[in-house]
Design a protein around this motif. Structure first.
Motif, mmCIF file in Angstrom:
data_model
loop_
_atom_site.group_PDB
_atom_site.id
_atom_site.type_symbol
_atom_site.label_atom_id
_atom_site.label_comp_id
_atom_site.label_asym_id
_atom_site.label_seq_id
_atom_site.Cartn_x
_atom_site.Cartn_y
_atom_site.Cartn_z
ATOM 1 N N ILE A 70 12.943 50.160 -35.227
ATOM 2 C CA ILE A 70 13.671 49.009 -34.686
ATOM 3 C C ILE A 70 13.055 47.702 -35.185
ATOM 4 O O ILE A 70 13.768 46.749 -35.530
ATOM 5 N N ILE A 71 11.724 47.660 -35.267
ATOM 6 C CA ILE A 71 11.044 46.466 -35.797
ATOM 7 C C ILE A 71 11.410 46.276 -37.266
ATOM 8 O O ILE A 71 11.667 45.158 -37.724
ATOM 9 N N PHE A 72 11.437 47.366 -38.019
ATOM 10 C CA PHE A 72 11.836 47.326 -39.428
ATOM 11 C C PHE A 72 13.264 46.791 -39.563
ATOM 12 O O PHE A 72 13.555 45.966 -40.447
ATOM 13 N N LYS A 73 14.161 47.238 -38.693
ATOM 14 C CA LYS A 73 15.539 46.747 -38.702
ATOM 15 C C LYS A 73 15.581 45.239 -38.475
ATOM 16 O O LYS A 73 16.369 44.525 -39.108
ATOM 17 N N ASN A 74 14.769 44.753 -37.563
ATOM 18 C CA ASN A 74 14.735 43.316 -37.289
ATOM 19 C C ASN A 74 14.279 42.525 -38.511
ATOM 20 O O ASN A 74 14.773 41.422 -38.769
ATOM 21 N N ILE A 75 13.348 43.099 -39.262
ATOM 22 C CA ILE A 75 12.885 42.450 -40.494
ATOM 23 C C ILE A 75 14.020 42.409 -41.517
ATOM 24 O O ILE A 75 14.254 41.377 -42.171
ATOM 25 N N LEU A 76 14.743 43.505 -41.658
ATOM 26 C CA LEU A 76 15.888 43.520 -42.567
ATOM 27 C C LEU A 76 16.931 42.493 -42.131
ATOM 28 O O LEU A 76 17.531 41.802 -42.973
ATOM 29 N N SER A 77 17.153 42.373 -40.840
ATOM 30 C CA SER A 77 18.140 41.411 -40.334
ATOM 31 C C SER A 77 17.759 39.979 -40.697
ATOM 32 O O SER A 77 18.617 39.177 -41.106
ATOM 33 N N LYS A 78 16.496 39.650 -40.566
ATOM 34 C CA LYS A 78 16.042 38.296 -40.901
ATOM 35 C C LYS A 78 16.302 37.972 -42.368
ATOM 36 O O LYS A 78 16.728 36.857 -42.702
ATOM 37 N N HIS A 79 16.074 38.951 -43.238
ATOM 38 C CA HIS A 79 16.300 38.710 -44.668
ATOM 39 C C HIS A 79 17.789 38.734 -45.000
ATOM 40 O O HIS A 79 18.219 38.039 -45.939
ATOM 41 N N ALA A 80 18.563 39.494 -44.253
ATOM 42 C CA ALA A 80 20.015 39.460 -44.458
ATOM 43 C C ALA A 80 20.567 38.089 -44.095
ATOM 44 O O ALA A 80 21.484 37.576 -44.751
ATOM 45 N N GLU A 81 20.012 37.484 -43.059
ATOM 46 C CA GLU A 81 20.474 36.165 -42.622
ATOM 47 C C GLU A 81 19.975 35.044 -43.535
ATOM 48 O O GLU A 81 20.697 34.072 -43.783
ATOM 49 N N SER A 82 18.761 35.177 -44.047
ATOM 50 C CA SER A 82 18.199 34.120 -44.899
ATOM 51 C C SER A 82 18.657 34.235 -46.347
ATOM 52 O O SER A 82 18.727 33.239 -47.070
ATOM 53 N N GLY A 83 18.948 35.470 -46.793
ATOM 54 C CA GLY A 83 19.380 35.685 -48.173
ATOM 55 C C GLY A 83 18.256 35.622 -49.190
ATOM 56 O O GLY A 83 18.511 35.634 -50.398
ATOM 57 N N ASP A 84 16.998 35.575 -48.718
ATOM 58 C CA ASP A 84 15.884 35.495 -49.665
ATOM 59 C C ASP A 84 15.486 36.882 -50.151
ATOM 60 O O ASP A 84 16.001 37.898 -49.683
ATOM 61 N N ILE A 85 14.578 36.918 -51.126
ATOM 62 C CA ILE A 85 14.129 38.189 -51.701
ATOM 63 C C ILE A 85 13.121 38.843 -50.757
ATOM 64 O O ILE A 85 12.179 38.208 -50.288
ATOM 65 N N LEU A 86 13.335 40.104 -50.514
ATOM 66 C CA LEU A 86 12.409 40.922 -49.733
ATOM 67 C C LEU A 86 11.774 41.946 -50.658
ATOM 68 O O LEU A 86 12.467 42.621 -51.421
ATOM 69 N N HIS A 87 10.450 42.070 -50.609
ATOM 70 C CA HIS A 87 9.775 43.160 -51.316
ATOM 71 C C HIS A 87 9.804 44.367 -50.377
ATOM 72 O O HIS A 87 8.975 44.482 -49.468
ATOM 73 N N LEU A 88 10.775 45.225 -50.616
ATOM 74 C CA LEU A 88 11.050 46.307 -49.674
ATOM 75 C C LEU A 88 9.859 47.239 -49.497
ATOM 76 O O LEU A 88 9.646 47.766 -48.401
ATOM 77 N N GLU A 89 9.086 47.433 -50.553
ATOM 78 C CA GLU A 89 7.959 48.352 -50.424
ATOM 79 C C GLU A 89 6.947 47.849 -49.402
ATOM 80 O O GLU A 89 6.386 48.633 -48.642
ATOM 81 N N GLU A 90 6.699 46.549 -49.362
ATOM 82 C CA GLU A 90 5.737 46.019 -48.400
ATOM 83 C C GLU A 90 6.221 46.251 -46.976
ATOM 84 O O GLU A 90 5.458 46.678 -46.104
ATOM 85 N N ALA A 91 7.499 45.975 -46.718
ATOM 86 C CA ALA A 91 8.048 46.213 -45.383
ATOM 87 C C ALA A 91 8.022 47.696 -45.043
ATOM 88 O O ALA A 91 7.705 48.083 -43.904
ATOM 89 N N SER A 92 8.330 48.538 -46.021
ATOM 90 C CA SER A 92 8.338 49.980 -45.801
ATOM 91 C C SER A 92 6.923 50.521 -45.573
ATOM 92 O O SER A 92 6.709 51.393 -44.720
ATOM 93 N N LEU A 93 5.949 49.998 -46.311
ATOM 94 C CA LEU A 93 4.557 50.419 -46.116
ATOM 95 C C LEU A 93 4.093 50.113 -44.698
ATOM 96 O O LEU A 93 3.436 50.936 -44.048
#
Length: 442
Positions: free
Chosen positions: A74-97
């Motif tokens: 659920i915390i991971f989902k919230n992080i994805l939501s923030k980047h979906a709203e901002s439209g900035d680049i997310l380094h997915l591996e860091e969030a996944s790690l």
């Protein structure tokens, strides 16, 4: 170095025979575990400690840990939501790690490291330690002469051990306080091992040094291996799904069928009935096919006097004085072994034996095979299923390598076999540049 590319010879190396692990693996893990871990132990000692921890990684037990996985996701989902709203680049591996390290903490210790939301001394020290570990096979000779390396290792080890000893002692005290009602303590991997230890030493007033040292070494190993390879597997799965929209549509259709149309409530559905994850037949096929295309580890063994590998024509290959490298990536992409090896075909995991796409015997090896296979493979597969189930219908994830290359002044960008998201070595195999991506709502 003797490189093995044939599944039958891989069988001889890791399943039919117990060849010792490579010295380079020992060297790499020594600063982390002191060579008291399930990867580097051999013989009866390995067998004893493997049996201690096997119950915590059984399929049935893993399902009891799913609610904790959901909470962290659920915390991971919230992080994805923030980047979906901002439209900035997310380094997915860091969030996944960070997600997978928190999940493995819950699974192994019933303890959240909170790595997704704040600094944690234990996990930060472990990840820093890995940056300073070496296999002894470095291409740059200057890496052998870093005078700071031993001191960094000692300092990181001190911080990790201080954190874990305190947690282990707390759980042991709780277990003793509960007496015969051990169900009140929890069902983490370490809880089960501690319960077995208390049963065997009922008069003990504390954890003896031998058990404590080995338990802490396994915790560090599980946290390292459990988050490192699982994270990479998840990222590569997201990537392959983004490249194959027809497959992605089938995954989403399966999730609608199993969990219902409301993607926002899927976490509650999974927590209340974790066994539903076992019905994700096509999703599991997708994960397995992703692990075939991007296997994150290899099999490394020390060749032995008198031990030969034999090919189908009867030719014998001596292994003495060789590092024997079972190259999973090469086996998984070998056109003599796999039909259409470069194609992403999850259906190959759903056809019957005799079908042209049916997986060849001993050819799929992301977790290795045989007695020394990965103890955490069921946990890893379950983690990725939970991640996909809770995100894949709500978010669209696409790589952002073009934008990332422009930002760093490299408009061309490197690629391997036409793939910008190629796999590079950082302990295990990881996506290049930590997988820059864009997240959008579906």
């Amino acid at each position: 170095m003797l490189i093995v590319l044939d599944p039958d010879m891989m069988y001889q190396l890791t399943q039919a025979n117990q060849i010792p692990k490579d010295k380079g693996i020992r060297k790499f893990l020594r600063p982390l575990t002191g060579e008291k871990d399930l990867v580097t132990l051999e013989g009866p000692e390995w067998k004893h400690w493997r049996s201690r921890f096997n119950p915590g990684f059984s399929s049935a037990h893993i399902l009891t840990l799913v609610p904790g996985m959901v909470e962290e996701t659920i915390i991971f989902k919230n992080i994805l939501s923030k980047h979906a709203e901002s439209g900035d680049i997310l380094h997915l591996e860091e969030a996944s790690l960070n997600l997978t390290i928190d999940i493995i903490g819950r699974a192994v210790m019933d303890h959240s490291f909170h790595s997704q939301t704040r600094y944690n001394e234990m996990t930060a020290s472990l990840r820093n330690q890995l940056l300073w570990c070496t296999t002894g096979l470095n291409a740059n000779p200057l890496e052998y002469f870093n005078i700071f390396r031993p001191f960094v290792h000692l300092f990181n080890s001190w911080k990790m051990n201080r954190y874990l000893v305190k947690e282990l002692d707390t759980r042991y005290t709780s277990l003793q306080a509960n007496g015969s009602d051990k169900n009140n303590l929890g069902k983490s991997v370490i809880d089960l091992a501690l319960a077995a230890y208390v049963d065997e030493t009922p008069s003990a007033t504390g954890i003896n040094t031998t058990f404590k040292d080995f338990a802490i070494s396994q915790i560090k190993l599980f946290v390292f291996a459990g988050h490192d390879t699982t994270s990479a597997a998840a990222v590569f799965t997201y990537h392959l799904l983004s490249q194959n929209p027809a497959v992605l549509a089938k995954v989403r259709e399966e999730h609608d069928h199993i969990f219902g149309d409301g993607s926002s409530s899927v976490g509650d559905v999974i927590s209340s009935n974790p066994a539903l994850l076992n019905r994700l037949v096509f999703t599991l096929a997708v994960i397995k096919e992703s692990l075939r295309i991007y296997p994150t580890v290899a099999a490394l063994r020390d060749g032995q006097f008198g031990f030969f590998l034999q090919d189908e024509n009867g030719r014998k290959f001596p292994t003495e004085n060789c590092l024997v490298w079972g190259d999973h990536y090469a086996v998984h992409h070998n056109p003599y072994v796999w039909p259409r090896p470069e194609d992403f075909l999850p259906e190959r995991w759903m056809v019957s034996e005799g079908h042209p796409l049916y997986p060849p015997k001993n050819a799929w090896r992301p977790f290795e095979k045989g007695p020394r296979n990965c103890i955490g493979q069921e946990l890893a597969l379950t983690e990725v299923k939970v991640m996909l189930a809770m995100t894949i219908r709500e978010f669209k994830i696409t790589d952002a390598y073009t934008a990332f290359d422009l930002i760093k002044g490299n408009p061309i960008g490197a690629n391997v076999n036409g793939q910008r998201a190629y796999m590079m070595l950082r302990g295990g195999g990881h996506p290049a540049d930590h997988y820059p991506c864009k997240v959008a709502y579906t």
